[in-house]
Design a protein around this motif. Structure first.
Motif, short mmCIF file in Angstrom:
data_model
loop_
_atom_site.label_atom_id
_atom_site.label_comp_id
_atom_site.label_asym_id
_atom_site.label_seq_id
_atom_site.Cartn_x
_atom_site.Cartn_y
_atom_site.Cartn_z
N VAL A 55 -3.98 -130.31 33.31
CA VAL A 55 -4.78 -129.73 34.38
C VAL A 55 -5.51 -128.53 33.81
CG1 VAL A 55 -3.28 -130.46 36.25
CG2 VAL A 55 -2.91 -128.24 35.19
N SER A 56 -6.57 -128.13 34.47
CA SER A 56 -7.36 -126.99 34.00
C SER A 56 -6.62 -125.68 34.28
CB SER A 56 -8.72 -126.97 34.69
OG SER A 56 -8.55 -126.70 36.07
N GLU A 57 -7.02 -124.66 33.55
CA GLU A 57 -6.43 -123.34 33.79
C GLU A 57 -6.73 -122.85 35.20
OE1 GLU A 57 -7.70 -120.60 30.83
OE2 GLU A 57 -6.72 -121.64 29.16
N ALA A 58 -7.90 -123.21 35.71
CA ALA A 58 -8.27 -122.77 37.06
C ALA A 58 -7.35 -123.39 38.10
CB ALA A 58 -9.72 -123.15 37.35
N VAL A 59 -6.98 -124.66 37.94
CA VAL A 59 -6.03 -125.29 38.86
C VAL A 59 -4.67 -124.63 38.74
CG1 VAL A 59 -4.76 -127.42 39.34
CG2 VAL A 59 -7.23 -127.50 39.01
N GLU A 60 -4.25 -124.34 37.50
CA GLU A 60 -2.96 -123.67 37.32
C GLU A 60 -2.94 -122.32 38.01
OE1 GLU A 60 -2.47 -123.51 33.11
OE2 GLU A 60 -1.59 -125.52 32.97
N ALA A 61 -4.10 -121.62 38.00
CA ALA A 61 -4.16 -120.32 38.68
C ALA A 61 -4.02 -120.50 40.19
CB ALA A 61 -5.49 -119.64 38.34
#
Length: 896
Positions: free
Chosen positions: A293-299
């Motif tokens: 998953v993207s870092e933005a989703v993880e955030a």
């Protein structure tokens, strides 16, 4: 009499109603009588059944009139209720048989089908579709006689009747019939009239009920389909409203109604988003063990605070949990409570703007694409993003509307109270323009928080403050436009800009800008003629170019209702077309795009007719991929009352705009245009000669139609007239058309045409040529023929007998009758027909059924009006008249 060629001829009616329609109507009518007998006894059922049979056998025969004349007030009210319910049920019987849908089928097309039919490249089609801007605008104009409870009852009866189109097993048939009996009984027990005048709050609630149950789901479905058809879901369709913001002549609309409307709309759309997010949460149980998953989703996932071990490896679910919580918090701010599906208030930060919500959804989409491909994204998320971009947190963009006369008074007071010695109302137009432009050249305000203003000015300023608040809360798309009624000069456009400047929606100075666009409304024949010159003077100002921005588009509203009342049907339609062409030419010359806003009503006399057909008939080069159009009163329920109908009408409207946008200015035949201009001018004089120049016509109108009774109906929150006078000039267009419809004249939909044609020597063959060369004129003739077919001058003649001056009334009626007969003859000659609507059998059937359904109500209404005007003050008589009005309007599917 109705004339030898009218659809109202008894011979013309023979066999007009199909077997399926007759079967449905008879079945529902039988259920109604059965319910009345069950609830109110044999005497009530016998009275109603006797009157119904007398109507079916004789219609206008003397024994029917004798029966009505002997009724007590309570019996009259009982009959009025029964006939009104029968009108509602007859419409359902016809609708379920599919005949009305067949009569409208020619005007239905999908956006995808229209794009394919153009034969353009995929890139060109996609570009054209993405550039579309189509907005139906719901208005609170009082043309919906039915209460919301009745509309809901009709919807359920329609659903149950639709099931019976299929062969049912005996037990299912029995249960279906019993359910329908119960619905008929509930209809009979439902109050058909409103005891008190409807409020703006009621209008907002009623309209938004349809938005919630059918329009928003239909739009969501369309966006999903368009996404599949075009590879991406274009924001081709948005929704607009005047509910809570239209102050023109309406004392009940203010800042509070504006806030109520926005909060109510936010509740609906945020609940919709919450439901979609919950579905996506369930859908995207993607484990991080199998996909990155993207870092933005993880955030987003980390921000959710999700502590469940069962979700530890499901970042998309965690992200959607956080999005849901933010929606819940946003709803608490914007709508006063959490969203649907929420377990309670949320501690998450609310979204500041809808663009932030869209950005979070885009984060999910981009991650899915990067870590699985575009096919993993799915239709639901793509559609949610498209709907969120189109509807924001406001759902429907609310227009503000006010009369130019009010703006003049506000500016005058602001100047006086600010210490200026300028008498603004005494200034000529040039001086007003200079003063207003000077006010826009700096950022200083005229308004002061330390000054007490008049009630009118204070109320208007509070409303504008509420609009500024809405833009801050809901985003820049929340306010659709500031519509200026009665626009006639450049100062009428400049005045609202100065007023909006006082609340921070317009900024002056060296580079002025605006958060709200101003849309002049040109309504009367004269204003339509002068409108292009007014627009030119506006667009040539540096101020205008600064406010319109880098890709300038100017919106202009054109009115059908007041122009029709002012100059008649032909002059109105031609005047709007001429104005549209001239407005487009001015914009093209100055390098500005044009968005036309068509202020149409439901009836022919107020610009009505199939919406898609009206768009396709617009003058070449005037649509330009951008269009707004009002949807008023009963037309909202008729066109958008259920999801399937709403979806079909929205799709066909978008398709028509795409198709009509392929034409260019100058495509019209100049010889045809010149001849139509001659006809419009001659028709204008013929119409004005009767309505405004004939002695005694005003009195004739008030006495030979139920206008006085209609003015007392509780069908809308807006007054019937702009002033306390009885002048036709001051009367609103809706009760004007409504009254002629009730008395079966349908005069606003045809009067003036024949007189104008005769004056310039225009006959059948040339009319046919003109129709072949001009789609708008062809549509005009088609809609006029419908109005002629709906008219019944035999019945209208009985209303004439209500007038006190019989000799004068008979003289005026003779003028009207001769014009009607001539109009029928010309309409038929133009297409080579022998009977009205004989080329549209489904529509002919619909009109014939409506005529038979409402004729007994007309006779009962005549009896009751006679009593009322003779001094009968019984409350039952008054209520019975209201019920006949409701029943006739329901049967004709037409008010104003």
């Amino acid at each position: 009499m109705a004339g030898p060629l009218s659809v109202q001829d008894p011979q013309a009616d023979t066999g007009a109603v199909s077997r399926d329609v007759r079967k449905n109507v008879a079945f529902l009518d039988g259920l109604l009588i059965e319910a009345i007998r069950y609830l109110d006894g044999d005497d009530a059922a016998h009275l109603i059944d006797s009157a119904r049979r007398a109507a079916a056998e004789g219609g206008s025969a003397p024994h029917l009139d004798f029966l009505f004349s002997a009724l007590t007030p309570d019996e009259a009210m009982l009959l009025a209720r029964a006939f009104a319910c029968h009108s509602l049920l007859a419409n359902i019987g016809e609708e379920v048989a599919g005949r009305r849908r067949l009569s409208e089928a020619d005007h239905q097309q999908t956006l995808a089908g229209a794009a394919e039919a153009l034969g353009l490249s995929k890139a060109r089609i996609r570009k054209s579709v993405e550039a579309l801007s189509v907005t139906p605008v719901l208005t609170a104009h009082p043309t919906e006689v039915r209460r919301r409870a009745l509309v809901e009852r009709e919807t359920e009866i329609t659903r149950l009747m639709a099931l019976r189109r299929h062969a049912l097993e005996p037990e299912l048939d029995r249960r279906s019939r019993e359910a329908l009996f119960r619905e008929a009984a509930l209809l009979w027990r439902t109050r058909l009239h409103r005891p008190e005048k409807i409020t703006v709050k009621d209008e907002i609630r009623n309209a938004l009920s349809i938005v919630r149950t059918s329009i928003l789901p239909a739009l969501n479905s369309l966006y999903a389909e368009w996404g599949q058809a075009f590879g991406t879901a274009p924001q081709a369709m948005t929704l607009g409203s005047w509910l809570g913001g239209d102050r023109d002549g309406h004392p009940g609309v203010d800042g509070d109604t504006l806030r109520l409307a926005f909060a109510s709309q936010a509740r609906i759309v945020l609940d919709h988003y919450a439901g979609e997010v919950r579905r996506l949460w369930s859908d995207l149980a993607v484990s991080s063990a199998y996909a990155g998953v993207s870092e933005a989703v993880e955030a987003l996932a980390a921000a959710s605070g999700e502590a469940s071990a069962h979700r530890a490896d499901e970042p998309y679910r965690q992200a959607f949990e956080f999005i849901f919580d933010r929606l819940c918090a946003s709803a608490q701010v914007l709508a006063g409570g959490p969203v649907a599906y929420a377990l309670g208030p949320s501690d998450a930060p609310p979204y500041g703007l809808p663009s932030e919500f869209v950005a979070d959804l885009e984060v999910i989409r981009e991650s899915l694409e990067q870590n699985g491909g575009s096919r993993l994204v799915g239709e639901q998320l793509t559609t949610l993003i498209a709907v969120a971009k189109a509807c924001g947190f406001h759902l429907l963009a609310l227009d503000l509307r006010q009369n130019a006369d009010v703006h003049e008074r506000l500016i005058a007071e602001l100047l006086t109270r600010s210490g200026s010695d300028i008498d603004y109302l005494a200034l000529d137009e040039a001086a007003r323009q200079g003063l207003l432009l000077a006010e826009m050249a700096h950022q200083r305000l005229l308004r002061s928080p330390f000054i007490a203003y008049s009630e009118e000015t204070a109320k208007e300023l509070r409303t504008l403050e509420a609009a500024a608040e809405a833009v801050r809360l809901y985003g820049p798309q929340a306010i659709g436009a500031y519509v200026v009624s009665k626009s006639a000069t450049l100062s009428d456009i400049l005045e609202p800009l100065v007023l909006l400047k006082q609340v921070g929606l317009v900024w002056g100075g060296a580079e002025p800008r605006a958060a709200v666009r101003v849309s002049p409304l040109f309504e009367t024949i004269g204003d339509l003629e002068e409108g292009p010159a007014v627009l030119r003077s506006w667009l040539e100002l540096p101020l205008a170019r600064s406010l319109l921005g880098k890709a300038p588009v100017q919106e202009v509203m054109v009115g059908y209702s007041d122009s029709n009342k002012d100059g008649g049907y032909v002059a109105s339609r031609r005047g709007v077309a001429r104005a549209a062409t001239a407005l487009a030419a001015e914009c093209e010359r100055l390098g500005v795009g044009l968005r036309l806003f068509h202020g149409r009503g439901g009836s022919v006399g107020r610009g009505g007719g199939p919406a898609a057909e009206a768009v396709l008939a617009q003058p070449p080069g005037t649509v330009q991929g951008r269009l707004r159009m009002t949807e008023q009163g009963e037309m909202i329920a008729r066109r958008y009352g259920d999801q399937a109908t709403a979806r079909r009408n929205l799709d066909s409207l978008a398709a028509a705009v795409l198709t009509a946008s392929q034409t260019h200015l100058g495509d019209d035949d100049p010889k045809v245009a010149a001849r139509l201009d001659e006809l419009a001018a001659a028709s204008f004089h013929a119409y004005r000669g009767l309505v405004y120049d004939e002695p005694g016509f005003e009195t004739f109108f008030w006495q030979a139609t139920p206008i006085a009774e209609i003015a007392q109906l509780n069908i809308g929150s807006r007054p019937a007239s702009r002033t306390a006078s009885r002048k036709i000039e001051d009367l609103r267009a809706i009760p004007w058309v409504f009254s002629w419809s009730q008395a079966r004249f349908m005069l606003p939909g045809w009067y003036g045409f024949a007189g104008g044609a005769t004056r310039i020597g225009l006959e059948g063959a040339e009319l046919a040529d003109l129709a072949a060369g001009n789609e708008l004129f062809a549509a005009l003739l088609s809609n006029m023929e419908l109005a002629l077919a709906q008219a019944d001058l035999t019945l209208a003649g009985r209303y004439v007998a209500l007038a006190e001056d019989r000799a004068g009334s008979d003289r005026l009626f003779d003028i009207i009758h001769r014009e009607y007969d001539a109009a029928v003859a010309l309409a038929l000659a133009a297409r080579g027909g022998t009977k009205l609507l004989d080329d549209q059998p489904s529509l002919l059937e619909s009109v014939a059924l409506a005529a038979r359904t409402v004729e007994p109500l007309n006779h009962l209404q005549l009896e009751l009006l006679t009593r009322r005007r003779a001094g009968d003050e019984a409350e039952a008589t008054r209520l019975a008249i209201q019920l006949t009005v409701a029943g006739i309007a329901a049967g004709l599917r037409n008010t104003g």
